[in-house]
Design an enzyme around this catalytic site. Structure first.
Site, mmCIF file in Angstrom:
data_model
loop_
_atom_site.group_PDB
_atom_site.id
_atom_site.type_symbol
_atom_site.label_atom_id
_atom_site.label_comp_id
_atom_site.label_asym_id
_atom_site.label_seq_id
_atom_site.Cartn_x
_atom_site.Cartn_y
_atom_site.Cartn_z
ATOM 1 N N SER A 19 -0.744 -42.005 -0.914
ATOM 2 C CA SER A 19 -1.588 -43.381 -0.425
ATOM 3 C C SER A 19 -1.777 -43.136 1.064
ATOM 4 O O SER A 19 -0.921 -42.866 1.828
ATOM 5 C CB SER A 19 -0.671 -44.756 -0.590
ATOM 6 N N LYS A 70 -1.646 -53.343 -11.004
ATOM 7 C CA LYS A 70 -2.469 -54.572 -10.311
ATOM 8 C C LYS A 70 -2.427 -55.594 -11.483
ATOM 9 O O LYS A 70 -2.587 -56.680 -11.161
ATOM 10 C CB LYS A 70 -4.043 -53.848 -10.186
ATOM 11 N N ASN A 91 -4.692 -56.854 -5.996
ATOM 12 C CA ASN A 91 -4.284 -55.671 -5.110
ATOM 13 C C ASN A 91 -3.619 -56.015 -3.996
ATOM 14 O O ASN A 91 -3.193 -55.102 -3.115
ATOM 15 C CB ASN A 91 -5.482 -54.798 -5.101
ATOM 16 N N ASP A 106 -10.539 -55.636 -3.427
ATOM 17 C CA ASP A 106 -11.211 -54.310 -3.834
ATOM 18 C C ASP A 106 -12.706 -54.262 -3.852
ATOM 19 O O ASP A 106 -13.540 -53.548 -3.319
ATOM 20 C CB ASP A 106 -10.619 -53.722 -5.251
ATOM 21 N N GLY A 134 -9.173 -51.924 -14.589
ATOM 22 C CA GLY A 134 -8.959 -53.085 -13.455
ATOM 23 C C GLY A 134 -9.893 -52.643 -12.232
ATOM 24 O O GLY A 134 -10.320 -53.597 -11.594
ATOM 25 N N ARG A 156 -16.709 -45.845 -21.884
ATOM 26 C CA ARG A 156 -16.505 -44.820 -22.973
ATOM 27 C C ARG A 156 -16.522 -45.707 -24.330
ATOM 28 O O ARG A 156 -16.904 -45.582 -25.497
ATOM 29 C CB ARG A 156 -15.152 -44.011 -22.691
HETATM 30 P P1 ATR Z 1 -7.866 -48.775 -13.700
HETATM 31 O O1 ATR Z 1 -7.172 -50.057 -13.859
HETATM 32 O O2 ATR Z 1 -7.717 -47.765 -12.660
HETATM 33 O O3 ATR Z 1 -9.411 -49.112 -13.913
HETATM 34 P P2 ATR Z 1 -7.656 -48.055 -16.770
HETATM 35 O O4 ATR Z 1 -7.460 -49.941 -16.831
HETATM 36 O O5 ATR Z 1 -6.977 -47.162 -17.258
HETATM 37 O O6 ATR Z 1 -7.703 -47.989 -15.053
HETATM 38 O O7 ATR Z 1 -9.388 -48.088 -16.979
HETATM 39 C C1 ATR Z 1 -9.689 -46.581 -16.891
HETATM 40 C C2 ATR Z 1 -11.187 -46.630 -16.878
HETATM 41 O O8 ATR Z 1 -11.776 -45.103 -16.912
HETATM 42 C C3 ATR Z 1 -11.567 -47.141 -18.454
HETATM 43 O O9 ATR Z 1 -12.803 -47.560 -18.436
HETATM 44 C C4 ATR Z 1 -11.845 -45.647 -19.430
HETATM 45 O O10 ATR Z 1 -12.415 -45.847 -20.272
HETATM 46 P P3 ATR Z 1 -11.864 -46.517 -21.797
HETATM 47 O O11 ATR Z 1 -11.914 -48.127 -21.622
HETATM 48 O O12 ATR Z 1 -12.761 -45.837 -23.069
HETATM 49 O O13 ATR Z 1 -10.442 -45.735 -21.970
HETATM 50 C C5 ATR Z 1 -12.143 -44.844 -18.183
HETATM 51 N N1 ATR Z 1 -12.069 -43.401 -18.377
HETATM 52 C C6 ATR Z 1 -10.857 -42.670 -18.425
HETATM 53 N N2 ATR Z 1 -11.041 -41.425 -18.449
HETATM 54 C C7 ATR Z 1 -12.216 -41.324 -18.651
HETATM 55 C C8 ATR Z 1 -13.357 -40.086 -18.931
HETATM 56 N N3 ATR Z 1 -12.951 -38.965 -19.230
HETATM 57 N N4 ATR Z 1 -14.610 -40.412 -19.199
HETATM 58 C C9 ATR Z 1 -15.121 -41.633 -19.108
HETATM 59 N N5 ATR Z 1 -14.115 -42.817 -19.051
HETATM 60 C C10 ATR Z 1 -12.918 -42.393 -18.641
#
Ligand code: ATR
Length: 295
Positions: A19, A70, A91, A106, A134, A156
């Site tokens: 960080s 978070k 955050n 954020d 998040g 996705r």
């Molecule tokens: P954060 O709180 O950092 O946003 P998270 O809740 O784990 O982390 O969400 C990650 C996001 O990245 C999700 O939208 C995930 O898609 P899914 O909801 O289908 O899991 C997306 N994500 C992670 N890896 C990915 C990849 N290789 N290609 C496209 N989307 C991806």
């Protein structure tokens, strides 16, 4: 010698050693004249609340919260800002006499970076957000408030995007901002602004968007920064877009968090310029090292 009390702050995450928040807040403190001690705290994955409580009980003013806590921070706060409540993610925590106040800076940081640092006003623009975790949720409220012509969330797992936008539907209707959810493969065409809030860059992957998703000259921003974002930034440039990483957003959200704790919003230009130099130098060194390792 100054006798001003020291404001104790930290960023709590796991992992957290990467960080850059301590450097950013040290620079803000130097600029504003506050005595601030801002550290990193790596919390065990199952001990987030106990870790923050121990820090608060030691007389600290507050903390930032980063991955993966978070959502837990949101659940643990006794009072929430509207933007944290809608994002269901916190955050920034301020330790108050009557409990923990949770905020989410954020999205405000993202919008300030896009509009002020990148110079792209969002009003009337077609905006595409990738991801439904998040990070995306934190961005939606401030993005809607900036009055885009359309805000599309592509994920996705489309059902997750749909569930997320339902929390924002009433606010979007009030602002007359069309908000919709879709799959990554079918986002629609001709967006002015693309925001990658997925974790794809962590896996050196680029979300599979069809050609024509972006207008020529669109802004394509990845919320992450450092070497991990290089595949996305290269892809964005190949689409004719202006590519931007998440460093500006990081500095802007930090300024907003500083305001929550200390009532002053530090200027970001100088800090962002210095951080940009540091990050670019580090990325260049990593790229050179990787090239040496494969030659
Ligand atoms: P954060 O709180 O950092 O946003 P998270 O809740 O784990 O982390 O969400 C990650 C996001 O990245 C999700 O939208 C995930 O898609 P899914 O909801 O289908 O899991 C997306 N994500 C992670 N890896 C990915 C990849 N290789 N290609 C496209 N989307 C991806």
């Amino acid at each position: 010698m100054s006798t001003a009390p020291i404001t104790r702050l930290a960023v709590v995450g796991n992992p957290v050693k990467h960080s850059r928040s301590p450097q950013i807040h040290a620079r803000f403190a130097a600029a504003t004249g506050h005595a601030v001690d801002y550290t990193r705290i790596e919390s065990p994955l199952d001990q987030f609340v106990a870790t923050v409580r121990a820090f608060a009980d030691g007389g600290a003013r507050g903390c930032n919260v980063t991955t993966p806590f978070k959502g837990e921070a949101f659940a643990a706060c006794t009072r929430l800002s509207d933007r944290a409540r809608r994002a269901e993610a916190v955050n920034t925590i301020a330790f108050e006499a009557d409990g923990w106040f949770g905020d989410n800076t954020d999205g405000a940081g993202l919008v300030r970076d896009i509009e002020l640092n990148a110079g792209v006003p969002l009003q009337g623009k077609r905006v595409l957000v990738l991801g439904a975790g998040g990070a995306a949720a934190g961005a939606l409220g401030p993005l809607l408030a900036a009055r885009p012509a359309a805000l599309v969330v592509a994920n996705r797992t489309p059902a997750r995007a749909q569930a997320m936008i339902e929390r924002f539907a009433a606010g979007a209707a009030r602002l007359d901002a069309p908000l919709s959810a879709t799959a990554l493969e079918t986002p629609g065409a001709g967006f002015d602004v693309l925001i990658n809030a997925t974790a794809a860059s962590l896996q050196a992957a680029v979300p599979p968007l069809p050609a024509g998703t972006l207008k020529a000259g669109a802004l394509a921003l990845d919320m992450m920064y450092g070497a991990a974002t290089l595949p996305f930034l290269r892809w964005a440039r190949a689409q004719g877009a202006v590519a931007r990483d998440g460093l500006g957003m990081l500095v802007e959200q930090a300024s907003e968090a500083y305001f929550v704790w200390l009532g002053v919003r530090p200027g970001t230009f100088q800090v962002l310029t210095e951080m940009r130099r540091e990050v670019d130098a580090q990325v260049s060194a990593q790229v050179a090292e990787a090239a040496r390792a494969t030659s």
